[in-house]
Design a protein around this motif. Structure first.
Motif, short mmCIF file in Angstrom:
data_model
loop_
_atom_site.label_atom_id
_atom_site.label_comp_id
_atom_site.label_asym_id
_atom_site.label_seq_id
_atom_site.Cartn_x
_atom_site.Cartn_y
_atom_site.Cartn_z
N LEU A 35 0.82 -1.21 0.00
CA LEU A 35 0.00 0.00 0.00
C LEU A 35 0.85 1.26 0.00
N THR A 36 2.11 1.14 0.41
CA THR A 36 3.03 2.29 0.43
C THR A 36 4.39 1.83 -0.07
N ASP A 37 5.23 2.79 -0.42
CA ASP A 37 6.64 2.51 -0.63
C ASP A 37 7.30 2.33 0.74
N PHE A 38 8.56 1.94 0.74
CA PHE A 38 9.29 1.89 2.00
C PHE A 38 9.44 3.31 2.54
N ARG A 39 9.19 3.45 3.83
CA ARG A 39 9.27 4.75 4.49
C ARG A 39 10.20 4.66 5.69
N GLU A 40 10.86 5.77 5.99
CA GLU A 40 11.64 5.84 7.22
C GLU A 40 10.70 5.67 8.40
N LEU A 41 11.04 4.78 9.31
CA LEU A 41 10.18 4.52 10.45
C LEU A 41 10.20 5.70 11.43
N PRO A 42 9.09 5.92 12.13
CA PRO A 42 9.08 6.97 13.16
C PRO A 42 10.17 6.72 14.19
N ASP A 43 10.71 7.79 14.72
CA ASP A 43 11.82 7.70 15.67
C ASP A 43 11.31 7.50 17.09
N ALA A 44 10.49 6.51 17.26
CA ALA A 44 9.91 6.23 18.58
C ALA A 44 10.99 5.73 19.53
N PRO A 45 11.11 6.32 20.71
CA PRO A 45 12.16 5.87 21.65
C PRO A 45 11.89 4.47 22.16
N GLU A 46 12.97 3.71 22.31
CA GLU A 46 12.86 2.35 22.82
C GLU A 46 12.74 2.36 24.34
N ASN A 47 12.35 1.19 24.85
CA ASN A 47 12.31 0.95 26.30
C ASN A 47 11.40 1.94 27.03
N GLN A 48 10.30 2.30 26.38
CA GLN A 48 9.29 3.10 27.09
C GLN A 48 8.37 2.16 27.84
N ARG A 49 7.51 2.73 28.63
CA ARG A 49 6.43 1.94 29.25
C ARG A 49 5.27 2.88 29.55
#
Length: 410
Positions: free
Chosen positions: A396-410
């Motif tokens: 449905l889309t081309d490859f996109r840069e993934l959102p820069d969501a921070p790891e190890n959240q809770r």
């Protein structure tokens, strides 16, 4: 000729980087027999043994096609002379995707089979059960899963973590599909926690909040309570992440009570098995996937299909788990190539394999934007969104840069 199979003595020059039920403790294809010596090679042969563990039997056995994809890749490598003259022997142990069984499987691979590294082992909870053991023995790991907690001194991810993939789903739901009421269903484990964290973070960036965050037990046979809670929240888009056997039960339970939202999930469930197990709940194509892989029937995947046809005919080329096996083998190949170079052409030690991981970079049609450093052991940073139309997976889309969501959240 593509850069996937260039003619060179090392074969596959330049590579860096759930359907069939297999029962029992399987040694796939060209694994062969014989004793193995220290350092991960057959004594006197120069062959390199790599190991993996996963569900070859039990309720999640459909994931075993991962090892068929991996074996086909290495069969082609060996047919072209191996990696710098070293043939690769893949050995897989059955743990039924049960963390209680994984330690025994890992010990057999490390201590009996002398595996030089672990390539594409299935499951985040199962790998967490043996990660400390493998690191203590300097065994490199390229997990076939995407939980950020799997990274470590000897463990580097090939696939993106679930956190940015879930964020991409939330972004796609709001910005591309104009969904107003996004809910998140998650299991309290290394699969579910990064999923809810990434989706929640992305919704916050867009000034939204989830209309519901509902936990569920991934091992429960009845998911009707989860479906009822999501329906009560009037969600029009639900983000959920798990394997096809698990989330198909959620979809069926929701369909049974007349609840048919748009579902959003991540690549581990992207296979025809999900459509079959869901019992008609997805017949309207009401699901999208965030995936770092191209579709196996895409024009760019011609070489992949040709190799599977030569070595593992009959595999479903559209099954993302098969593609995961292929790309895991791609990345492990390059790690081994770098390690063999460091060893002067000889069989490398486990320490040399681990040392070959930081600094590895790779891009091709199958592995997008892999960049490993000492500080960044996570996987690719691009993904596309896949949908279902008339029972067929489509991009449905081309490859996109993934959102820069921070790891190890809770």
């Amino acid at each position: 000729m593509s850069k996937l199979f260039r003619s060179a003595p090392g074969g596959l020059r330049g590579l860096t980087a759930l359907s069939g039920v297999l029962v029992g403790s399987l040694l796939l294809g060209a694994c062969g027999g014989g004793s193995t010596g220290a350092g991960g090679s057959d004594e006197g042969s120069g062959d390199i043994v790599i190991g993996s563990y996963g569900p070859l039997s039990g309720p999640a056995a459909s994931i075993s096609v991962l090892y068929d994809g991996m074996q086909a890749y290495f069969d082609e490598v060996n047919a072209k002379g191996g990696i710098k003259g070293h043939k690769v022997r893949l050995k897989v142990q059955d743990d039924q995707l049960n963390p209680a069984q994984t330690p025994s499987a890992a010990r057999q691979l490390v201590e009996r089979d002398k595996a030089l590294m672990m390539c594409g082992p299935s499951g985040s909870p199962t790998t967490m059960a043996v990660k400390d053991y493998l690191e203590a023995r300097n065994v490199a790991i390229v997990p076939g899963a995407g939980s950020s907690e799997l990274t470590g001194r000897t463990s580097y991810l090939q696939v993106p973590t679930y956190t940015p993939l879930a964020a991409q789903l939330a972004q796609y739901a709001v910005e591309d599909m104009d969904m107003k009421r996004v809910a998140i269903a998650y299991s309290e484990d290394s699969v579910g926690k990064p999923t809810v964290a990434g989706a929640r973070w992305q919704l916050e960036q867009m000034g939204r909040k989830p209309v519901a965050e509902v936990t569920y037990n991934a091992t429960a046979p009845d998911q009707s309570a989860l479906a009822a809670k999501l329906k009560a929240a009037k969600a029009d888009f639900v983000i959920i992440n798990n394997t096809a056997p698990v989330i198909s039960q959620v979809f069926k339970a929701a369909d049974k009570i007349g609840f048919r939202p748009q579902w959003g999930t991540v690549w581990p469930a992207l296979n025809k098995n999900l459509l079959e197990l869901s019992g008609g709940a997805l017949d309207k194509g009401n699901i999208v996937f965030s995936s770092p892989f191209i579709l196996g029937d895409a024009p760019e995947a011609g070489e992949y299909r040709a190799v599977l046809d030569r070595h593992k005919p009959g595999l479903d080329v559209t099954d993302t788990i098969v593609m995961l096996g292929w790309t895991s083998a791609t990345v492990c190949h390059q790690v081994l190539e770098r390690a063999i170079e460091a060893a002067g052409g000889k069989t490398p030690t486990r320490e040399q394999v681990v040392a070959a991981m930081p600094g590895l970079t790779y891009d091709d049609a199958y592995v997008n934007g892999l960049r490993w450093t000492e500080d960044n052991r996570t996987g690719q940073r691009e993904a596309n969104v896949i949908g279902v139309k008339n029972g067929k997976f489509v991009a449905l889309t081309d490859f996109r840069e993934l959102p820069d969501a921070p790891e190890n959240q809770r």
